[in-house]
Structure formats: structure tokens, C-alpha cells
Scaffold this motif. Structure first.
Motif, PDB file in Angstrom:
ATOM      1  N   GLY A 237      15.314 -34.761  23.127  1.00 48.37           N
ATOM      2  CA  GLY A 237      16.512 -35.107  23.872  1.00 48.37           C
ATOM      3  C   GLY A 237      17.538 -33.992  23.910  1.00 48.37           C
ATOM      4  N   ILE A 238      17.236 -32.838  23.301  1.00 45.47           N
ATOM      5  CA  ILE A 238      18.162 -31.698  23.276  1.00 45.47           C
ATOM      6  C   ILE A 238      17.898 -30.830  24.500  1.00 45.47           C
ATOM      7  CG2 ILE A 238      18.902 -29.646  21.998  1.00 45.47           C
ATOM      8  CD1 ILE A 238      17.861 -31.095  19.440  1.00 45.47           C
ATOM      9  N   GLY A 239      18.930 -30.588  25.291  1.00 49.30           N
ATOM     10  CA  GLY A 239      18.769 -29.797  26.504  1.00 49.30           C
ATOM     11  C   GLY A 239      18.671 -28.311  26.217  1.00 49.30           C
ATOM     12  N   ILE A 240      18.027 -27.591  27.108  1.00 46.84           N
ATOM     13  CA  ILE A 240      17.879 -26.134  26.986  1.00 46.84           C
ATOM     14  C   ILE A 240      18.314 -25.471  28.291  1.00 46.84           C
ATOM     15  CG2 ILE A 240      16.290 -24.202  26.677  1.00 46.84           C
ATOM     16  CD1 ILE A 240      16.623 -25.793  24.132  1.00 46.84           C
ATOM     17  N   GLU A 241      19.180 -24.491  28.169  1.00 45.16           N
ATOM     18  CA  GLU A 241      19.538 -23.638  29.298  1.00 45.16           C
ATOM     19  C   GLU A 241      18.934 -22.273  29.022  1.00 45.16           C
ATOM     20  OE1 GLU A 241      23.501 -22.089  31.732  1.00 45.16           O
ATOM     21  OE2 GLU A 241      23.680 -22.933  29.728  1.00 45.16           O
ATOM     22  N   LEU A 242      17.887 -21.921  29.768  1.00 47.41           N
ATOM     23  CA  LEU A 242      17.137 -20.688  29.524  1.00 47.41           C
ATOM     24  C   LEU A 242      17.692 -19.577  30.404  1.00 47.41           C
ATOM     25  CD1 LEU A 242      14.733 -19.778  27.767  1.00 47.41           C
ATOM     26  CD2 LEU A 242      13.240 -20.325  29.683  1.00 47.41           C
ATOM     27  N   ILE A 243      18.179 -18.514  29.768  1.00 44.34           N
ATOM     28  CA  ILE A 243      18.797 -17.391  30.476  1.00 44.34           C
ATOM     29  C   ILE A 243      17.877 -16.183  30.376  1.00 44.34           C
ATOM     30  CG2 ILE A 243      20.832 -15.907  30.673  1.00 44.34           C
ATOM     31  CD1 ILE A 243      21.434 -18.842  31.129  1.00 44.34           C
TER      32      ILE A 243
END
Length: 444
Positions: A82-88
Motif C-alpha cells: 500500500g506504499i506508493g512509489i514515485e520513480l524518478i
């Protein structure tokens, strides 16, 4: 909110091409150009709020198909936790972006250390010695990622070996046996045969100075710092007493001679990294001196290509060697708002099934005990090479990470360019350039 501030800071820091992924997204648009990837996302706020209010910013140097594979793994993490990831993914700007973000004091929650966990990033990272997976790290990588105080700052997923990738069909057509190449003299004889077969012996995508720097990275240890060298220059490089004109000249001269003998592609200074990979895949070139992941990338262009790995020859008839260091290693920012969630992500990344996927996507060797991708093409060839040379093969840490001041990777590439741009004075200009950069940086 801080996350919005971090996005703004990342833009200000100079991310010109960003791959921004948000797991749990409603839509994606892929744009690929020159090995850089940009993915725009519209966040489904309902799905996000129902799963978690935490979104970790993760910065990676990966691009293209590898980045797509990593995104799928991050999506699985979100589905499980349930933990979101923003991949840069800034692509070729990764190093500059990270240096700027360090200077600004605003870093991602998790980032790839790309070989610098102890020397460049340690003051910004949280030690992970207390994590349950520490005991599973293979000794061959553990010594590389442990600092002088015994601290480990990253979760190592893979080991990054670099040697020489070659096309088996080209070698066979030219009458070259890779297992018989043990010295640079043997190597040059092989290049002559490949040239006679009307193929490019060594293809270099010199448009990126990374690939020029890599020539020195791979060649220098055998001349200067390997354990079996009588006149070992390791301490001199570390204490600033190294004589560049005496000891770097043979390396620069060898590359200059290769250029004169036409061992390199004629467009070495303008050819892209991708061009070198395709030339290897399509049998236009005999060799690419690079990381082993080159084989994985080449097979994506030509799945039927027969490719192999060579150990790096010795200039003096000593032991052959492989340069190695951190592969995919991830550390957590010491000032992250979400330390518990970061630890969950690190534990997920080193999990057997996940670390196996990442190492295979990356074309590298798994870093955790009990994890093996022996069925993968690169690992098979790596094992063949080790079986061939056995006790005649040694493993050395990456030359620049151990023996040169931080920040000299680009300087190696710039100095190497002098050889290819200045046929008359290239050797001297090469040495002057790298010597000046070394003296400036070692005094800092």
C-alpha cells in the motif's frame, strides 16, 4: 506539502528528462528518445488514499526497458504494502542531479548509489547494519560497501562486473579463440585478425564520455594497481605522489596505437552508446569494452546473437582480472520522513524473488547469498569465463572508486578524448588533462 517541494527542487536541480512514475496510476504515456524515458501519470486519488498516504520518492539511473522492468517491481511493492512509489529517472543527468540535490539538502527517500555508497553518499544515508538481511550479503560485495567504521549504507541487489563483451560469430569468422587471449599482445593479434575479416575490432560509443572513461577504467588496474604487479602504484595514487608522465603514458600510448591501427570505429567521438551495442549484437563489431549488462542490451536487439565475456588481459603476462563494484544498490536518506517505509522497501528489494528479477533485468550477478540467476545468459557466460581461467583470474574493485579522488570519472573521459581528437599531441594532452584534474581534486 514536502513532496511537492521535493518535486520542485528536483526540477530546479536540472532534471531535463524525468521518468516520473506513480504506482497506482490511472494512465501512463511512454516516450522514448535517446535512451531516456519520460512517463507522465495522473494519480488516482481514490486508489491512493485507500492504500496509503505515504509515497516514497525513489531515484534511479536506469532508462529504457530496464526502467520499465523496475517500475513493474515497484508496482508490485505498492500492491503488497500500500506504499506508493514515485520513480524518478534523470537518465544521463543522474550524477549531476544527485550532486545538486546533495548540495541543496533535499534528497529522494531512496536512491541508487551507483558505486559511491561509502565515498560520496554515506553522510546522507542511514546505516542499515541492523537490518535482518545484512547476514545474507555475499562477501565479494560486502567488503566493497562497508566503510572504515564497519557501516553499510545500502541494500545490495547485484554485483557489477566489467570486462570485455565479444561476438562469438565474429571471433569464429576471424579465427580468434577468446580463451587464448591472456596478454594485451594477444589481444592486439586478435584485433588484427578481426580487422582483416572486415569487422570493427572494438566499438566505442564515444559520444558519451562514459565509454571513453571506461577504457581507462578497465585497462589501468593491470598496469598500475593489481596485486601481482611488482611496481604497484596504488599507494602513490592515494597519497598524491603518483607520476602521471611515467606511469600513465604506457596506457595512453596503447590506446593511441590502437587508434592508429584502426581498431576502433572511425566515428568513435560521435557514435552513441546504443550504436556500439547494436554493432556488437549484429556482428559488425568484435568487442565492446564495457559492463556485462551490454550483453543483455545487445540481446534485446538480436536475440539470436552469440555473445560471450572475456577476462581483461594483463600487460605483463600476469593474472587476468575482472573489475567489479556496486551494481543495483539502494540507500535510504537519513532525513526521510518515512524511515519505516524505506526499510520495508529495502527489505522488499533484497527479497530472493525480487533481487533475482532486478539482477536479471540489469544483466548483473545477484549480491545476496542463496540467490542465483545461473540460467540467465550473462551469468552463464560469466561462469564459463571463471571456469576457463580459475586461479589465473582475480577480481579487483573499480579503479576510479578506489584510487582516484571523487569526481574524476568525467575527467578520465575528457582526457581520453584528447587521444582521439589530437593525433599528433593526443598522448601529452591526455596526461596533462588527467594530471591537472587529479591534482586539483586530491587537494580538496
Amino acid at each position: 506539502m514536502k513532496k511537492n517541494t521535493k518535486k520542485l527542487t528536483a526540477i530546479i536541480c536540472g532534471i531535463s528528462m524525468v521518468a516520473a512514475f506513480m504506482t497506482g496510476c490511472a494512465s501512463e504515456k511512454n516516450v522514448k528518445d535517446n535512451n531516456q524515458t519520460e512517463v507522465s501519470s495522473e494519480t488516482n486519488e481514490k486508489d491512493k488514499s485507500s492504500a496509503s498516504d505515504v509515497v516514497l520518492e525513489v531515484e534511479t539511473a536506469w532508462t529504457g526497458d530496464m526502467l520499465d522492468g523496475l517500475q513493474k517491481i515497484m508496482t508490485q511493492f505498492t500492491e503488497e504494502t500500500g506504499i506508493g512509489i514515485e520513480l524518478i529517472a534523470p537518465g544521463d543527468d543522474y550524477e549531476n542531479v544527485m550532486k545538486t540535490r546533495m548540495a541543496s539538502g533535499d534528497l529522494p527517500d531512496i536512491w541508487e548509489t551507483h558505486g559511491w555508497s561509502t565515498t560520496r553518499y554515506s553522510e546522507y544515508l542511514t546505516p542499515v547494519n541492523d537490518q535482518p538481511w545484512i547476514s545474507k550479503i555475499k562477501e565479494s560485495i560486502k567488503k566493497i560497501i562497508t566503510d572504515s567504521d564497519g557501516n553499510i549504507y545500502v541494500a545490495p541487489v547485484s554485483i557489477d562486473p566489467a570486462s570485455i563483451c565479444y561476438n562469438k560469430d565474429v571471433f569464429e569468422q576471424a579465427g580468434v579463440d577468446a580463451t587464448e587471449i591472456r596478454t594485451w599482445t594477444d589481444f592486439e593479434a586478435a584485433c588484427d585478425k578481426i580487422l582483416a575479416a572486415e569487422k570493427v575490432p572494438i566499438y566505442v560509443g564515444g559520444k558519451s564520455i562514459h565509454n571513453i572513461a571506461n577504457l581507462f577504467e578497465v585497462i589501468a588496474p593491470g598496469f598500475l594497481t593489481n596485486e601481482d604487479i611488482a611496481d604497484n602504484q596504488g599507494n602513490a595514487l592515494l597519497d598524491g605522489s603518483f607520476d602521471w608522465y611515467e606511469h600513465w603514458t604506457p596506457i595512453a600510448k596503447m590506446l593511441d596505437e590502437w587508434q592508429q591501427k584502426k581498431y576502433f570505429n572511425s566515428d568513435i567521438l560521435t557514435a552513441s552508446d546504443d550504436a556500439a551495442i547494436q554493432a556488437l549484437a549484429n556482428g559488425e563489431s568484435g568487442m565492446v569494452i564495457s559492463e556485462n549488462q551490454t550483453i543483455t542490451q545487445a540481446l534485446s536487439y538480436n536475440p539470436d546473437a552469440k555473445l560471450g565475456l572475456m577476462a581483461i588481459p594483463s600487460p605483463y603476462g600476469g593474472k587476468l582480472y575482472i573489475s567489479s563494484g556496486e551494481g543495483a544498490c539502494y540507500g535510504m536518506w537519513k532525513d526521510s520522513e518515512y524511515p519505516d517505509e524505506c526499510k520495508k522497501l529495502l527489505e522488499f528489494l533484497v527479497r530472493d524473488d525480487i533481487s533475482l528479477q532486478i539482477a536479471s533485468i540489469h544483466g548483473r550477478i545477484p549480491a545476496m547469498e542463496g540467490v542465483s540467476n545461473d540460467d540467465e545468459y550473462v551469468t552463464k557466460e560469466f561462469n564459463i569465463m571463471m571456469d576457463t581461467f580459475q586461479d589465473d583470474l582475480i577480481f579487483v574493485n573499480y579503479f576510479d572508486r578506489v584510487y582516484l579522488p571523487s569526481g574524476m570519472w568525467n575527467d578520465m573521459g575528457i582526457s581520453g578524448n584528447e587521444i582521439f581528437m589530437n593525433p599528433e599531441q593526443g598522448i601529452n594532452k591526455c596526461i596533462e588533462t588527467i594530471k591537472t584534474a587529479y591534482e586539483e581534486k586530491i587537494s580538496q
